[in-house]
Design a protein around this motif. Structure first.
Motif, PDB file in Angstrom:
ATOM      1  N   LYS A  23       0.863  -1.183   0.000  1.00 21.61           N
ATOM      2  CA  LYS A  23       0.000   0.000   0.000  1.00 21.61           C
ATOM      3  C   LYS A  23       0.894   1.227   0.000  1.00 21.61           C
ATOM      4  O   LYS A  23       1.959   1.221   0.611  1.00 21.61           O
ATOM      5  CB  LYS A  23      -0.887  -0.014   1.249  1.00 21.61           C
ATOM      6  CG  LYS A  23      -1.831   1.169   1.354  1.00 21.61           C
ATOM      7  CD  LYS A  23      -2.777   0.980   2.494  1.00 21.61           C
ATOM      8  CE  LYS A  23      -3.664   2.145   2.799  1.00 21.61           C
ATOM      9  NZ  LYS A  23      -4.260   2.832   1.709  1.00 21.61           N
ATOM     10  N   ILE A  25       1.460   4.757   1.406  1.00 26.06           N
ATOM     11  CA  ILE A  25       1.052   5.579   2.546  1.00 26.06           C
ATOM     12  C   ILE A  25       1.976   6.789   2.592  1.00 26.06           C
ATOM     13  O   ILE A  25       3.199   6.637   2.660  1.00 26.06           O
ATOM     14  CB  ILE A  25       1.132   4.793   3.875  1.00 26.06           C
ATOM     15  CG1 ILE A  25       0.206   3.563   3.821  1.00 26.06           C
ATOM     16  CG2 ILE A  25       0.781   5.691   5.059  1.00 26.06           C
ATOM     17  CD1 ILE A  25       0.326   2.642   5.018  1.00 26.06           C
ATOM     18  N   ARG A  45      -4.847  -9.062   4.226  1.00 23.74           N
ATOM     19  CA  ARG A  45      -5.230  -7.716   3.799  1.00 23.74           C
ATOM     20  C   ARG A  45      -6.441  -7.209   4.573  1.00 23.74           C
ATOM     21  O   ARG A  45      -6.460  -6.071   5.064  1.00 23.74           O
ATOM     22  CB  ARG A  45      -5.540  -7.711   2.304  1.00 23.74           C
ATOM     23  CG  ARG A  45      -5.956  -6.325   1.799  1.00 23.74           C
ATOM     24  CD  ARG A  45      -6.878  -6.372   0.620  1.00 23.74           C
ATOM     25  NE  ARG A  45      -8.097  -7.121   0.900  1.00 23.74           N
ATOM     26  CZ  ARG A  45      -8.855  -7.637  -0.050  1.00 23.74           C
ATOM     27  NH1 ARG A  45      -8.515  -7.528  -1.316  1.00 23.74           N
ATOM     28  NH2 ARG A  45      -9.960  -8.289   0.265  1.00 23.74           N
ATOM     29  N   ASP A  46      -7.450  -8.057   4.716  1.00 20.41           N
ATOM     30  CA  ASP A  46      -8.660  -7.644   5.424  1.00 20.41           C
ATOM     31  C   ASP A  46      -8.365  -7.307   6.883  1.00 20.41           C
ATOM     32  O   ASP A  46      -8.890  -6.328   7.422  1.00 20.41           O
ATOM     33  CB  ASP A  46      -9.731  -8.726   5.329  1.00 20.41           C
ATOM     34  CG  ASP A  46     -10.296  -8.868   3.915  1.00 20.41           C
ATOM     35  OD1 ASP A  46     -10.013  -7.992   3.055  1.00 20.41           O
ATOM     36  OD2 ASP A  46     -11.010  -9.860   3.670  1.00 20.41           O
ATOM     37  N   MET A  49      -6.609  -3.975   7.046  1.00 18.85           N
ATOM     38  CA  MET A  49      -7.554  -2.873   6.868  1.00 18.85           C
ATOM     39  C   MET A  49      -8.305  -2.588   8.166  1.00 18.85           C
ATOM     40  O   MET A  49      -8.556  -1.426   8.499  1.00 18.85           O
ATOM     41  CB  MET A  49      -8.518  -3.193   5.727  1.00 18.85           C
ATOM     42  CG  MET A  49      -7.830  -3.199   4.370  1.00 18.85           C
ATOM     43  SD  MET A  49      -8.868  -3.786   3.028  1.00 18.85           S
ATOM     44  CE  MET A  49      -9.773  -2.306   2.654  1.00 18.85           C
ATOM     45  N   GLU A  50      -8.625  -3.647   8.936  1.00 21.89           N
ATOM     46  CA  GLU A  50      -9.315  -3.476  10.220  1.00 21.89           C
ATOM     47  C   GLU A  50      -8.460  -2.708  11.217  1.00 21.89           C
ATOM     48  O   GLU A  50      -8.991  -1.990  12.059  1.00 21.89           O
ATOM     49  CB  GLU A  50      -9.674  -4.835  10.815  1.00 21.89           C
ATOM     50  CG  GLU A  50     -10.798  -5.550  10.114  1.00 21.89           C
ATOM     51  CD  GLU A  50     -11.036  -6.953  10.669  1.00 21.89           C
ATOM     52  OE1 GLU A  50     -10.539  -7.274  11.771  1.00 21.89           O
ATOM     53  OE2 GLU A  50     -11.712  -7.738   9.973  1.00 21.89           O
ATOM     54  N   CYS A  51      -7.135  -2.872  11.147  1.00 25.95           N
ATOM     55  CA  CYS A  51      -6.249  -2.176  12.104  1.00 25.95           C
ATOM     56  C   CYS A  51      -5.557  -0.983  11.443  1.00 25.95           C
ATOM     57  O   CYS A  51      -4.471  -0.577  11.862  1.00 25.95           O
ATOM     58  CB  CYS A  51      -5.248  -3.139  12.731  1.00 25.95           C
ATOM     59  SG  CYS A  51      -4.020  -3.799  11.614  1.00 25.95           S
ATOM     60  N   ASP A  52      -6.200  -0.423  10.417  1.00 26.20           N
ATOM     61  CA  ASP A  52      -5.740   0.783   9.737  1.00 26.20           C
ATOM     62  C   ASP A  52      -4.318   0.636   9.198  1.00 26.20           C
ATOM     63  O   ASP A  52      -3.515   1.541   9.291  1.00 26.20           O
ATOM     64  CB  ASP A  52      -5.851   1.995  10.668  1.00 26.20           C
ATOM     65  CG  ASP A  52      -5.821   3.299   9.909  1.00 26.20           C
ATOM     66  OD1 ASP A  52      -6.263   3.329   8.738  1.00 26.20           O
ATOM     67  OD2 ASP A  52      -5.331   4.295  10.470  1.00 26.20           O
ATOM     68  N   TRP A  53      -4.001  -0.549   8.653  1.00 28.94           N
ATOM     69  CA  TRP A  53      -2.721  -0.830   8.000  1.00 28.94           C
ATOM     70  C   TRP A  53      -1.517  -0.656   8.923  1.00 28.94           C
ATOM     71  O   TRP A  53      -0.432  -0.291   8.487  1.00 28.94           O
ATOM     72  CB  TRP A  53      -2.558   0.020   6.736  1.00 28.94           C
ATOM     73  CG  TRP A  53      -3.568  -0.323   5.692  1.00 28.94           C
ATOM     74  CD1 TRP A  53      -4.772   0.276   5.502  1.00 28.94           C
ATOM     75  CD2 TRP A  53      -3.483  -1.366   4.725  1.00 28.94           C
ATOM     76  NE1 TRP A  53      -5.450  -0.334   4.456  1.00 28.94           N
ATOM     77  CE2 TRP A  53      -4.666  -1.345   3.958  1.00 28.94           C
ATOM     78  CE3 TRP A  53      -2.511  -2.316   4.421  1.00 28.94           C
ATOM     79  CZ2 TRP A  53      -4.920  -2.227   2.925  1.00 28.94           C
ATOM     80  CZ3 TRP A  53      -2.758  -3.195   3.385  1.00 28.94           C
ATOM     81  CH2 TRP A  53      -3.953  -3.145   2.643  1.00 28.94           C
ATOM     82  N   ASP A  54      -1.700  -0.916  10.209  1.00 31.49           N
ATOM     83  CA  ASP A  54      -0.604  -0.809  11.189  1.00 31.49           C
ATOM     84  C   ASP A  54       0.341  -2.004  11.012  1.00 31.49           C
ATOM     85  O   ASP A  54       0.039  -3.121  11.391  1.00 31.49           O
ATOM     86  CB  ASP A  54      -1.174  -0.803  12.604  1.00 31.49           C
ATOM     87  CG  ASP A  54      -0.103  -0.628  13.665  1.00 31.49           C
ATOM     88  OD1 ASP A  54       1.095  -0.522  13.320  1.00 31.49           O
ATOM     89  OD2 ASP A  54      -0.474  -0.615  14.852  1.00 31.49           O
ATOM     90  N   LYS A  55       1.516  -1.738  10.440  1.00 29.96           N
ATOM     91  CA  LYS A  55       2.473  -2.809  10.144  1.00 29.96           C
ATOM     92  C   LYS A  55       2.956  -3.500  11.415  1.00 29.96           C
ATOM     93  O   LYS A  55       3.371  -4.656  11.384  1.00 29.96           O
ATOM     94  CB  LYS A  55       3.651  -2.272   9.339  1.00 29.96           C
ATOM     95  CG  LYS A  55       4.485  -3.376   8.729  1.00 29.96           C
ATOM     96  CD  LYS A  55       5.401  -2.876   7.657  1.00 29.96           C
ATOM     97  CE  LYS A  55       6.127  -4.060   7.036  1.00 29.96           C
ATOM     98  NZ  LYS A  55       6.922  -3.652   5.884  1.00 29.96           N
ATOM     99  N   GLN A  57       1.197  -4.650  13.610  1.00 36.09           N
ATOM    100  CA  GLN A  57       0.238  -5.721  13.881  1.00 36.09           C
ATOM    101  C   GLN A  57       0.422  -6.934  12.963  1.00 36.09           C
ATOM    102  O   GLN A  57      -0.196  -7.975  13.174  1.00 36.09           O
ATOM    103  CB  GLN A  57      -1.191  -5.200  13.702  1.00 36.09           C
ATOM    104  CG  GLN A  57      -1.547  -4.044  14.582  1.00 36.09           C
ATOM    105  CD  GLN A  57      -1.718  -4.466  16.022  1.00 36.09           C
ATOM    106  OE1 GLN A  57      -2.166  -5.570  16.294  1.00 36.09           O
ATOM    107  NE2 GLN A  57      -1.362  -3.592  16.931  1.00 36.09           N
TER     108      GLN A  57
END
Length: 75
Positions: A23, A25, A45-46, A49-55, A57
């Protein structure tokens, strides 16, 4: 989006023969790894997206889903 494959975030990498998640950013391309199957890539990916693309995590997400990391060999 075709069969869950959103080419903005997930696409097939012909060089590695795997599905890659990345992505852009703030103008920087961020990689979230490559995956053996489209299904694995979509699940990760899903969750991203739930954790706002926090790498930060990413490893926890992979562990939760039972997906192993793959390390690239240096040539």
């Amino acid at each position: 989006m075709v069969n869950g494959l959103d080419k903005r975030f997930c696409y097939y990498d012909k060089i590695w023969g795997r599905y890659r998640i990345q992505k852009v950013i703030n103008g920087r391309k961020i990689s979230y790894g490559t995956y053996d199957t489209l299904e694995e890539a979509i699940l990760v990916r899903d969750k991203l997206m739930e954790c706002d693309w926090d790498k930060k995590q990413l490893q926890e997400i992979k562990d939760e889903l039972g997906i192993k990391s793959v390390r690239r060999l240096k040539t």
